[in-house]
Scaffold this motif. Structure first.
Motif, mmCIF file in Angstrom:
data_model
loop_
_atom_site.group_PDB
_atom_site.id
_atom_site.type_symbol
_atom_site.label_atom_id
_atom_site.label_comp_id
_atom_site.label_asym_id
_atom_site.label_seq_id
_atom_site.Cartn_x
_atom_site.Cartn_y
_atom_site.Cartn_z
ATOM 1 N N ASP A 29 -6.732 5.288 1.863
ATOM 2 C CA ASP A 29 -6.011 4.096 2.324
ATOM 3 C C ASP A 29 -6.913 3.384 3.334
ATOM 4 O O ASP A 29 -7.103 3.872 4.451
ATOM 5 N N VAL B 299 0.832 -1.207 0.000
ATOM 6 C CA VAL B 299 0.000 0.000 0.000
ATOM 7 C C VAL B 299 0.867 1.257 0.000
ATOM 8 O O VAL B 299 0.490 2.291 -0.560
ATOM 9 N N HIS C 202 -6.902 -0.799 7.047
ATOM 10 C CA HIS C 202 -7.339 -1.272 8.369
ATOM 11 C C HIS C 202 -8.853 -1.521 8.433
ATOM 12 O O HIS C 202 -9.404 -1.682 9.522
ATOM 13 N N LYS D 160 -3.034 -6.396 6.930
ATOM 14 C CA LYS D 160 -3.253 -6.075 8.354
ATOM 15 C C LYS D 160 -4.218 -7.079 8.969
ATOM 16 O O LYS D 160 -3.955 -7.636 10.025
ATOM 17 N N ASN E 62 -5.035 5.592 10.996
ATOM 18 C CA ASN E 62 -3.842 5.246 11.773
ATOM 19 C C ASN E 62 -3.083 6.549 11.985
ATOM 20 O O ASN E 62 -2.731 7.192 10.984
HETATM 21 C C1 LIG Z 1 -2.522 3.192 7.046
HETATM 22 C C2 LIG Z 1 -1.475 2.233 6.543
HETATM 23 N N1 LIG Z 1 -1.228 2.126 5.228
HETATM 24 C C3 LIG Z 1 -0.294 1.286 4.740
HETATM 25 C C4 LIG Z 1 0.449 0.493 5.584
HETATM 26 C C5 LIG Z 1 1.501 -0.415 5.029
HETATM 27 O O1 LIG Z 1 1.050 -1.102 3.946
HETATM 28 P P1 LIG Z 1 2.029 -2.045 3.095
HETATM 29 O O2 LIG Z 1 2.770 -2.903 4.054
HETATM 30 O O3 LIG Z 1 1.085 -2.790 2.222
HETATM 31 O O4 LIG Z 1 2.916 -1.136 2.310
HETATM 32 C C6 LIG Z 1 0.234 0.574 6.959
HETATM 33 C C7 LIG Z 1 1.058 -0.230 7.867
HETATM 34 O O5 LIG Z 1 1.167 0.037 9.025
HETATM 35 C C8 LIG Z 1 -0.744 1.454 7.453
HETATM 36 O O6 LIG Z 1 -0.993 1.555 8.758
#
Ligand SMILES: Cc1ncc(COP(=O)(O)O)c(C=O)c1O
Length: 377
Positions: free
Chosen positions: A196, A90, A199, A232, A168
């Motif tokens: 995004d 992500v 979660h 997640k 987050n």
């Molecule tokens: C809001 C958010 N987006 C993306 C990520 C990470 O995503 P990825 O591991 O797929 O890059 C996290 C990980 O903590 C997150 O909290």
């Protein structure tokens, strides 16, 4: 499901555990959980490994169907297969969203505190970052938008809003009227919104439902990039399988063009695990949510007696945002580490004086962390 089972992650190249290897510091920082993934996911991975051939692999059509069915069932959201763009993470999606909207010198808007890559990606893509603080309205209402401040911060060169939904680190699940206000602001200023939603299946309050931004208002869907992943919810971060949902073809083309030759495809075990996760019965996830609620309750009780630390009780995620400004208004993290608890630094999220605690761990470990933190209480 036995979430109390001890699984030693030391020696497994775990990012979370290796940071403090050789020190007596409990790692409650980076956002993965210490739990094994669901049995159905492990079985699917074993089966795929037993096949023994790991050549170039396309995203399976059956995985796309599993995601469509899951989104329909859980959020009433119809996703067309064409809308999906596969990504190894992500975080790459956040970077690509910045690159594919507007051009160098344009501005990207977001709200702090927020997951650190939201603050880094605009700079890495030659965009200006505009960060507007969320407002903490106290124990009952929690963290909230200041829509007037958000709108006032929009400049003629602002093209993109990066939204974290659920959020987050403050753990808010944005409800429909809040999302509708964001959509109005975005429409008035011609902004694309990258939401995004990684979660979105970790909602801890039983009365809350996740509403994908792109589902809220079908007319607005064409201005959205939604980022999703099973990583997640089912604890698959190391398998690197994520995807963007981009309904509008021209925006999707720009996003794909920004990836070309740079972003690798998802590895085949990521696809395998993702499909098993989206097809799982849901029993493991229900048990997980129950366990996380128990951990959240433990935190709520412990912090309710604290004179110096203030907890934001999260509605979603396994992340707890803690106001530690009475310990040190600039950098309280070392005080926690000195007592043997490793947390995430609020400065990285755009808010010094705060720390983030990951409670996606065994209850006895969390209890031990709280015992160690007694002197700061
Ligand atoms: C809001 C958010 N987006 C993306 C990520 C990470 O995503 P990825 O591991 O797929 O890059 C996290 C990980 O903590 C997150 O909290």
């Amino acid at each position: 499901m036995d979430f109390d089972r001890v699984i030693d992650r030391l020696g497994s190249s775990s990012t979370k555990w290796d940071r403090y290897a050789g020190h007596d510091i409990l790692p409650l920082w980076v956002a993965d959980m210490d739990f094994a993934s669901p049995p159905s996911v492990l079985a699917a991975l074993h089966k795929r490994i037993d096949h023994g051939v790991f050549g170039y692999t396309d995203p399976p059509a059956s995985l796309v169907e599993a995601i469509q069915a899951y989104a329909r069932r859980h959020y009433g959201w119809s996703i067309e297969p064409d809308w999906l763009v596969w990504l190894p993470g992500v975080v790459q999606g956040l970077n690509l969203a910045c690159r594919s909207v507007g051009q160098a010198g344009d501005a990207v808007l977001t709200a702090t505190p927020v997951y650190p890559p939201f603050l880094r990606m605009p700079g890495l893509t030659q965009r200006e970052l505009i960060a507007v603080p969320l407002v903490n309205r106290g124990p009952n209402r929690g963290w909230d938008w200041d829509f007037a401040a958000l709108e006032a911060a929009v400049t003629p060169r602002t093209r993109l809003l990066l939204l974290c939904h659920p959020h987050n680190p403050v753990g808010r699940v944005w409800h429909e009227d809040e999302l509708a206000c964001l959509v109005e602001i975005a429409r008035r200023h011609d902004l694309i919104v990258c939401s995004d939603e990684i979660h979105c299946d970790l909602l801890l309050d039983p009365d809350l439902r996740h509403v994908p931004l792109a589902r809220l208002n079908p007319d607005f869907a064409q201005y959205t990039i939604t980022l999703l992943a099973p990583s997640k919810t089912w604890n698959l971060a190391g398998l690197g399988c994520s995807f963007a949902v981009i309904p509008e073809p021209a925006l999707r083309r720009r996003f794909r063009r920004a990836m070309a030759g740079l972003v690798p495809p998802v590895n085949l075990l990521g696809y395998t695990a993702a499909e098993a996760a989206y097809r799982d019965t849901g029993v493991w996830l229900a048990d997980l949510i129950e366990y996380l609620r128990g951990n959240r309750e433990l935190l709520r009780e412990w912090f309710s007696d604290s004179r110096r630390l203030r907890l934001t009780v999260p509605q979603a995620t396994y992340l707890a945002w803690i106001d530690a400004r009475t310990i040190d208004a600039k950098n309280p993290l070392p005080f926690f580490e000195a007592l043997g608890v490793g947390l995430s630094d609020g400065r990285d999220f755009g808010l010094p004086g705060y720390v983030r605690l990951n409670f996606g761990c065994r209850r006895d470990l969390l209890k031990e962390a709280l015992r160690r933190l007694e002197p700061l209480r």
